[in-house]
Design a protein around this motif. Structure first.
Motif, short mmCIF file in Angstrom:
data_model
loop_
_atom_site.label_atom_id
_atom_site.label_comp_id
_atom_site.label_asym_id
_atom_site.label_seq_id
_atom_site.Cartn_x
_atom_site.Cartn_y
_atom_site.Cartn_z
N VAL A 153 0.86 -1.29 -0.10
CA VAL A 153 0.07 0.08 -0.09
C VAL A 153 0.87 1.38 -0.02
N PRO A 154 0.68 2.12 -0.93
CA PRO A 154 1.62 3.23 -1.08
C PRO A 154 1.24 4.30 0.31
N GLY A 155 2.58 5.07 0.44
CA GLY A 155 2.55 5.91 1.85
C GLY A 155 1.81 7.20 1.13
N ARG A 156 2.26 8.14 1.80
CA ARG A 156 1.76 9.56 1.66
C ARG A 156 2.18 10.25 0.50
N LEU A 157 1.39 10.76 -0.08
CA LEU A 157 1.39 11.67 -1.22
C LEU A 157 2.68 12.77 -1.13
N LEU A 158 3.52 12.44 -2.08
CA LEU A 158 4.87 13.58 -1.84
C LEU A 158 4.75 14.65 -2.91
N GLY A 159 4.22 14.41 -3.94
CA GLY A 159 4.46 15.41 -4.90
C GLY A 159 3.43 15.23 -6.30
N ILE A 160 3.00 16.30 -6.91
CA ILE A 160 2.10 16.51 -7.93
C ILE A 160 2.98 17.19 -9.03
N ASN A 161 3.26 16.52 -10.33
CA ASN A 161 3.90 17.08 -11.44
C ASN A 161 3.20 17.29 -12.69
N TRP A 162 3.04 18.36 -12.89
CA TRP A 162 2.27 18.85 -14.23
C TRP A 162 3.09 19.22 -15.28
N THR A 163 2.89 18.42 -16.44
CA THR A 163 3.85 18.88 -17.55
C THR A 163 2.81 19.08 -18.90
N THR A 164 3.29 20.23 -19.43
CA THR A 164 2.48 20.49 -20.58
C THR A 164 3.26 20.72 -21.64
N GLY A 165 2.86 20.18 -23.09
CA GLY A 165 3.66 20.22 -24.32
C GLY A 165 2.34 20.36 -25.23
N ALA A 166 1.73 21.26 -25.40
CA ALA A 166 0.92 21.71 -26.32
C ALA A 166 1.43 21.41 -27.67
#
Length: 335
Positions: free
Chosen positions: A244-257
Protein backbone atom coordinates in the motif's frame (compact mmCIF):
# COMPACT_ATOMS: atom_id res chain seq x y z
CA UNK A 1 -35.48 4.30 -58.29
CA UNK A 2 -33.08 2.50 -60.60
CA UNK A 3 -29.68 1.28 -59.43
CA UNK A 4 -28.01 3.92 -61.59
CA UNK A 5 -30.14 6.68 -60.01
CA UNK A 6 -29.47 5.39 -56.51
CA UNK A 7 -25.74 5.30 -57.17
CA UNK A 8 -25.82 8.82 -58.60
CA UNK A 9 -27.39 10.12 -55.38
CA UNK A 10 -25.28 8.13 -52.91
CA UNK A 11 -22.29 9.80 -51.23
CA UNK A 12 -18.80 9.48 -52.61
CA UNK A 13 -16.36 8.21 -49.97
CA UNK A 14 -12.61 8.79 -50.11
CA UNK A 15 -9.78 7.82 -47.80
CA UNK A 16 -6.64 9.88 -47.21
CA UNK A 17 -3.51 9.10 -45.23
CA UNK A 18 -1.53 11.31 -42.89
CA UNK A 19 1.97 9.90 -43.34
CA UNK A 20 4.60 11.50 -41.10
CA UNK A 21 8.31 10.73 -41.15
CA UNK A 22 10.62 10.72 -38.12
CA UNK A 23 11.12 14.49 -38.45
CA UNK A 24 7.39 15.25 -38.54
CA UNK A 25 7.29 16.03 -42.27
CA UNK A 26 4.05 15.30 -44.17
CA UNK A 27 3.94 13.19 -47.32
CA UNK A 28 2.13 14.86 -50.24
CA UNK A 29 1.67 13.68 -53.82
CA UNK A 30 1.64 15.96 -56.85
CA UNK A 31 3.75 17.21 -59.72
CA UNK A 32 3.47 20.15 -62.13
CA UNK A 33 0.69 19.56 -64.66
CA UNK A 34 -0.77 16.63 -62.71
CA UNK A 35 -3.33 18.58 -60.70
CA UNK A 36 -3.14 20.09 -57.22
CA UNK A 37 -1.07 18.39 -54.51
CA UNK A 38 -2.91 15.98 -52.26
CA UNK A 39 -2.56 13.58 -49.39
CA UNK A 40 -2.09 9.96 -50.51
CA UNK A 41 -5.36 8.10 -50.90
CA UNK A 42 -8.26 7.61 -53.26
CA UNK A 43 -11.92 6.74 -53.77
CA UNK A 44 -13.40 3.84 -51.82
CA UNK A 45 -14.60 1.15 -54.23
CA UNK A 46 -17.55 -1.17 -53.75
CA UNK A 47 -16.87 -3.79 -51.10
CA UNK A 48 -13.98 -1.77 -49.60
CA UNK A 49 -13.68 -0.03 -46.26
CA UNK A 50 -11.83 3.32 -46.12
CA UNK A 51 -8.97 1.48 -44.39
CA UNK A 52 -8.63 -1.18 -47.10
CA UNK A 53 -8.85 1.49 -49.80
CA UNK A 54 -6.04 3.49 -48.24
CA UNK A 55 -3.91 0.38 -47.80
CA UNK A 56 -4.37 -0.39 -51.51
CA UNK A 57 -3.37 3.14 -52.50
CA UNK A 58 -0.29 3.08 -50.29
CA UNK A 59 0.79 -0.27 -51.67
CA UNK A 60 0.57 1.16 -55.19
CA UNK A 61 2.97 3.95 -54.22
CA UNK A 62 5.56 1.44 -53.11
CA UNK A 63 4.98 -0.87 -56.07
CA UNK A 64 5.73 1.60 -58.83
CA UNK A 65 9.42 0.86 -58.42
CA UNK A 66 9.12 -2.66 -57.19
CA UNK A 67 9.53 -1.81 -53.50
CA UNK A 68 9.43 -4.79 -51.18
CA UNK A 69 9.69 -5.52 -47.49
CA UNK A 70 7.43 -4.17 -44.73
CA UNK A 71 3.92 -3.36 -45.85
CA UNK A 72 2.09 -0.03 -45.35
CA UNK A 73 0.07 0.25 -42.18
CA UNK A 74 -3.24 2.08 -41.89
CA UNK A 75 -3.83 3.37 -38.37
CA UNK A 76 -6.65 4.99 -36.52
CA UNK A 77 -9.23 7.43 -37.88
CA UNK A 78 -8.13 11.04 -37.32
CA UNK A 79 -10.75 13.16 -39.07
CA UNK A 80 -14.01 12.94 -41.04
CA UNK A 81 -15.11 15.71 -43.39
CA UNK A 82 -18.39 15.92 -45.35
CA UNK A 83 -18.86 18.18 -48.37
CA UNK A 84 -22.62 18.29 -49.12
CA UNK A 85 -22.02 19.75 -52.59
CA UNK A 86 -19.09 17.66 -53.66
CA UNK A 87 -18.21 16.41 -57.16
CA UNK A 88 -21.20 16.13 -59.51
CA UNK A 89 -23.50 17.41 -56.78
CA UNK A 90 -22.99 14.33 -54.61
CA UNK A 91 -21.96 14.47 -50.97
CA UNK A 92 -18.26 13.76 -50.57
CA UNK A 93 -17.20 12.09 -47.31
CA UNK A 94 -13.46 12.01 -46.59
CA UNK A 95 -11.85 9.83 -43.93
CA UNK A 96 -8.31 10.80 -42.89
CA UNK A 97 -6.31 8.05 -41.22
CA UNK A 98 -2.90 7.89 -39.63
CA UNK A 99 -0.67 5.78 -41.86
CA UNK A 100 2.86 4.41 -42.04
CA UNK A 101 4.70 3.88 -45.33
CA UNK A 102 7.93 1.95 -44.62
CA UNK A 103 10.72 3.11 -46.89
CA UNK A 104 8.69 6.07 -48.13
CA UNK A 105 6.85 6.54 -51.39
CA UNK A 106 8.77 5.15 -54.38
CA UNK A 107 7.41 7.69 -56.84
CA UNK A 108 8.77 10.87 -58.38
CA UNK A 109 5.73 12.99 -57.47
CA UNK A 110 6.13 12.42 -53.71
CA UNK A 111 7.32 15.35 -51.59
CA UNK A 112 7.76 15.76 -47.85
CA UNK A 113 6.95 19.13 -46.35
CA UNK A 114 6.72 20.57 -42.87
CA UNK A 115 3.13 20.69 -41.59
CA UNK A 116 3.00 24.45 -42.18
CA UNK A 117 4.36 24.11 -45.73
CA UNK A 118 1.86 21.33 -46.42
CA UNK A 119 -1.04 23.47 -45.17
CA UNK A 120 -0.01 26.31 -47.47
CA UNK A 121 0.43 23.96 -50.42
CA UNK A 122 -2.85 22.04 -50.22
CA UNK A 123 -6.08 23.54 -51.58
CA UNK A 124 -9.15 23.83 -49.40
CA UNK A 125 -10.80 21.88 -47.87
CA UNK A 126 -7.81 19.49 -47.89
CA UNK A 127 -5.67 22.01 -46.00
CA UNK A 128 -8.30 22.19 -43.24
CA UNK A 129 -8.55 18.40 -43.19
CA UNK A 130 -4.78 18.16 -42.74
CA UNK A 131 -4.77 20.71 -39.91
CA UNK A 132 -7.57 18.88 -38.10
CA UNK A 133 -5.92 15.48 -38.61
CA UNK A 134 -2.59 16.76 -37.24
CA UNK A 135 -4.29 18.10 -34.12
CA UNK A 136 -6.17 14.83 -33.68
CA UNK A 137 -2.91 12.91 -34.08
CA UNK A 138 -1.17 14.96 -31.36
CA UNK A 139 -4.09 14.86 -28.93
CA UNK A 140 -5.10 11.23 -29.40
CA UNK A 141 -8.57 12.30 -30.49
CA UNK A 142 -10.72 12.66 -33.63
CA UNK A 143 -11.98 15.69 -35.57
CA UNK A 144 -15.42 16.23 -37.11
CA UNK A 145 -15.67 18.67 -40.03
CA UNK A 146 -18.26 19.81 -42.57
CA UNK A 147 -16.97 21.62 -45.66
CA UNK A 148 -13.57 21.86 -44.00
CA UNK A 149 -14.94 23.64 -40.92
CA UNK A 150 -14.50 22.03 -37.51
CA UNK A 151 -17.87 21.44 -35.91
CA UNK A 152 -19.03 22.30 -32.37
CA UNK A 153 -18.57 19.17 -30.30
CA UNK A 154 -15.58 17.98 -32.32
CA UNK A 155 -13.21 16.29 -29.84
CA UNK A 156 -10.19 17.68 -31.72
CA UNK A 157 -9.23 20.81 -33.65
CA UNK A 158 -11.90 23.20 -32.34
CA UNK A 159 -9.97 26.48 -31.89
CA UNK A 160 -9.73 27.46 -28.19
CA UNK A 161 -11.27 30.90 -28.79
CA UNK A 162 -14.26 29.37 -30.57
CA UNK A 163 -14.60 26.72 -27.87
CA UNK A 164 -14.57 29.39 -25.17
CA UNK A 165 -17.22 31.43 -27.00
CA UNK A 166 -19.49 28.38 -27.29
CA UNK A 167 -19.04 27.61 -23.60
CA UNK A 168 -19.81 31.17 -22.52
CA UNK A 169 -23.01 31.11 -24.59
CA UNK A 170 -23.92 27.71 -23.12
CA UNK A 171 -24.22 26.53 -26.72
CA UNK A 172 -22.87 23.03 -26.07
CA UNK A 173 -24.85 20.10 -24.73
CA UNK A 174 -23.22 18.09 -21.96
CA UNK A 175 -21.80 15.44 -24.29
CA UNK A 176 -20.29 18.08 -26.60
CA UNK A 177 -18.86 19.95 -23.62
CA UNK A 178 -17.07 16.79 -22.46
CA UNK A 179 -15.82 16.17 -26.00
CA UNK A 180 -14.27 19.61 -26.55
CA UNK A 181 -12.60 20.13 -23.17
CA UNK A 182 -8.79 19.63 -23.20
CA UNK A 183 -7.69 16.24 -21.94
CA UNK A 184 -5.19 15.41 -19.18
CA UNK A 185 -3.34 12.10 -18.89
CA UNK A 186 -3.00 11.06 -15.24
CA UNK A 187 -0.29 8.74 -13.93
CA UNK A 188 1.05 7.60 -10.56
CA UNK A 189 4.57 6.67 -9.46
CA UNK A 190 6.15 5.37 -6.27
CA UNK A 191 9.42 6.39 -4.60
CA UNK A 192 11.13 3.33 -3.08
CA UNK A 193 14.49 3.21 -1.33
CA UNK A 194 16.49 0.34 0.11
CA UNK A 195 18.29 0.04 3.44
CA UNK A 196 21.35 1.80 1.97
CA UNK A 197 19.48 4.94 0.90
CA UNK A 198 19.49 3.92 -2.76
CA UNK A 199 16.55 4.67 -5.04
CA UNK A 200 14.73 1.82 -6.84
CA UNK A 201 14.45 2.59 -10.56
CA UNK A 202 13.09 0.58 -13.48
CA UNK A 203 13.95 0.53 -17.18
CA UNK A 204 10.91 0.26 -19.51
CA UNK A 205 11.00 -2.43 -22.19
CA UNK A 206 9.04 -0.27 -24.64
CA UNK A 207 11.70 2.46 -24.83
CA UNK A 208 15.09 2.33 -26.53
CA UNK A 209 16.66 5.44 -25.00
CA UNK A 210 18.29 3.57 -22.10
CA UNK A 211 16.74 5.92 -19.52
CA UNK A 212 15.43 4.83 -16.13
CA UNK A 213 12.17 5.76 -14.38
CA UNK A 214 10.29 5.47 -11.12
CA UNK A 215 7.94 2.46 -10.90
CA UNK A 216 4.40 3.41 -11.86
CA UNK A 217 2.05 3.97 -14.77
CA UNK A 218 -1.24 5.36 -15.98
CA UNK A 219 -4.35 5.81 -13.85
CA UNK A 220 -7.37 3.99 -15.30
CA UNK A 221 -9.75 6.87 -14.64
CA UNK A 222 -12.49 5.27 -16.76
CA UNK A 223 -12.80 2.44 -14.21
CA UNK A 224 -13.02 4.81 -11.25
CA UNK A 225 -9.45 4.08 -10.19
CA UNK A 226 -7.73 6.69 -8.02
CA UNK A 227 -4.05 7.66 -8.30
CA UNK A 228 -3.26 5.84 -5.05
CA UNK A 229 -4.97 2.66 -6.26
CA UNK A 230 -3.14 2.93 -9.58
CA UNK A 231 0.20 3.24 -7.81
CA UNK A 232 -0.44 0.06 -5.85
CA UNK A 233 -1.65 -1.82 -8.94
CA UNK A 234 1.31 -0.74 -11.08
CA UNK A 235 3.84 -1.81 -8.44
CA UNK A 236 2.09 -5.16 -8.13
CA UNK A 237 2.05 -5.65 -11.92
CA UNK A 238 5.56 -4.40 -12.62
CA UNK A 239 7.53 -5.61 -9.60
CA UNK A 240 5.35 -8.32 -8.09
CA UNK A 241 5.15 -6.44 -4.76
CA UNK A 242 1.77 -5.76 -3.17
CA UNK A 243 2.42 -2.74 -0.96
CA UNK A 244 0.00 0.00 0.00
CA UNK A 245 1.59 3.34 -1.00
CA UNK A 246 2.42 5.80 1.74
CA UNK A 247 1.68 9.51 1.75
CA UNK A 248 1.47 11.70 -1.30
CA UNK A 249 4.82 13.40 -1.87
CA UNK A 250 4.32 15.43 -5.00
CA UNK A 251 2.23 16.35 -8.01
CA UNK A 252 3.91 17.11 -11.31
CA UNK A 253 2.17 18.92 -14.17
CA UNK A 254 3.77 18.75 -17.61
CA UNK A 255 2.38 20.52 -20.65
CA UNK A 256 3.52 20.18 -24.24
CA UNK A 257 0.69 21.66 -26.32
CA UNK A 258 -0.96 20.57 -28.49
CA UNK A 259 -0.47 17.18 -26.81
CA UNK A 260 -2.55 16.57 -23.66
CA UNK A 261 -1.07 17.74 -20.38
CA UNK A 262 0.31 15.04 -18.08
CA UNK A 263 -0.34 14.95 -14.33
CA UNK A 264 1.75 12.57 -12.21
CA UNK A 265 1.05 11.78 -8.55
CA UNK A 266 4.11 10.51 -6.67
CA UNK A 267 3.71 8.48 -3.48
CA UNK A 268 6.15 7.43 -0.78
CA UNK A 269 6.80 3.70 -1.02
CA UNK A 270 9.12 3.60 1.98
CA UNK A 271 12.23 1.47 2.37
CA UNK A 272 12.23 -2.05 0.92
CA UNK A 273 13.76 -4.79 3.05
CA UNK A 274 16.34 -7.24 1.70
CA UNK A 275 13.59 -9.86 1.51
CA UNK A 276 11.30 -7.58 -0.48
CA UNK A 277 14.10 -6.68 -2.87
CA UNK A 278 14.80 -10.37 -3.40
CA UNK A 279 11.09 -10.99 -4.03
CA UNK A 280 10.90 -8.53 -6.95
CA UNK A 281 9.68 -10.27 -10.11
CA UNK A 282 9.58 -8.12 -13.23
CA UNK A 283 6.80 -8.06 -15.79
CA UNK A 284 9.12 -8.44 -18.78
CA UNK A 285 6.46 -7.19 -21.18
CA UNK A 286 6.76 -3.78 -19.51
CA UNK A 287 10.20 -3.67 -17.88
CA UNK A 288 13.66 -4.62 -19.04
CA UNK A 289 15.42 -4.30 -15.67
CA UNK A 290 15.36 -2.77 -12.19
CA UNK A 291 18.18 -1.62 -9.96
CA UNK A 292 18.88 0.25 -6.71
CA UNK A 293 20.66 3.48 -7.66
CA UNK A 294 22.91 5.55 -5.39
CA UNK A 295 21.79 9.17 -5.41
CA UNK A 296 25.16 10.22 -6.81
CA UNK A 297 24.50 8.23 -9.99
CA UNK A 298 20.93 9.40 -10.48
CA UNK A 299 21.63 12.35 -12.79
CA UNK A 300 23.31 10.12 -15.39
CA UNK A 301 20.39 7.67 -15.60
CA UNK A 302 17.23 9.80 -15.79
CA UNK A 303 15.95 12.79 -17.69
CA UNK A 304 16.95 16.15 -16.13
CA UNK A 305 13.28 16.92 -15.43
CA UNK A 306 12.84 13.64 -13.55
CA UNK A 307 16.09 14.25 -11.66
CA UNK A 308 14.77 17.60 -10.39
CA UNK A 309 11.44 16.02 -9.50
CA UNK A 310 13.04 13.15 -7.56
CA UNK A 311 15.16 15.59 -5.54
CA UNK A 312 12.00 17.48 -4.58
CA UNK A 313 10.20 14.25 -3.70
CA UNK A 314 13.08 13.06 -1.51
CA UNK A 315 13.02 16.39 0.33
CA UNK A 316 9.31 15.91 0.98
CA UNK A 317 9.81 12.30 2.08
CA UNK A 318 12.22 13.51 4.76
CA UNK A 319 9.89 16.27 6.05
CA UNK A 320 7.24 14.58 8.16
CA UNK A 321 5.17 17.20 9.98
CA UNK A 322 3.22 16.27 13.07
CA UNK A 323 0.41 18.38 14.46
CA UNK A 324 -2.75 17.90 16.49
CA UNK A 325 -4.68 16.75 13.45
CA UNK A 326 -2.04 14.17 12.52
CA UNK A 327 0.19 13.92 9.49
CA UNK A 328 0.11 16.67 6.91
CA UNK A 329 1.07 15.69 3.38
CA UNK A 330 3.88 17.85 2.01
CA UNK A 331 3.34 18.45 -1.70
CA UNK A 332 6.08 19.48 -4.12
CA UNK A 333 4.92 21.26 -7.26
CA UNK A 334 7.51 20.94 -10.00
CA UNK A 335 7.06 22.76 -13.29
Amino acid sequence: MSEAESQARSPLVTASGLVLDDTGHVLLLGSPGAGPPRLPGGAVAGGESPESCLARELRSLRGRRGASGAQPQVGRLLAVDSEPLGPRGRTLVTHVHAAVLPGGAQTADAVRLTPEEARRTLPEPQAAQLSAALTAWHTGSIAHLIDGRVQPGSPAALPPARRSALEHRHALDHSSYLAVRPKVIVAASVLFTDGRDRLVLVQPAYRDDGLWHLPGGGVDCDTGETPRQAAQREVREELGLDRVPGRLLGINWTTGAPAPARLVYAFDGGSLSAGELAAIRLDTTELRAWRPVPLGELASLVLPSLYDRIRALLACARSVIDCRTGLIEAIALVA
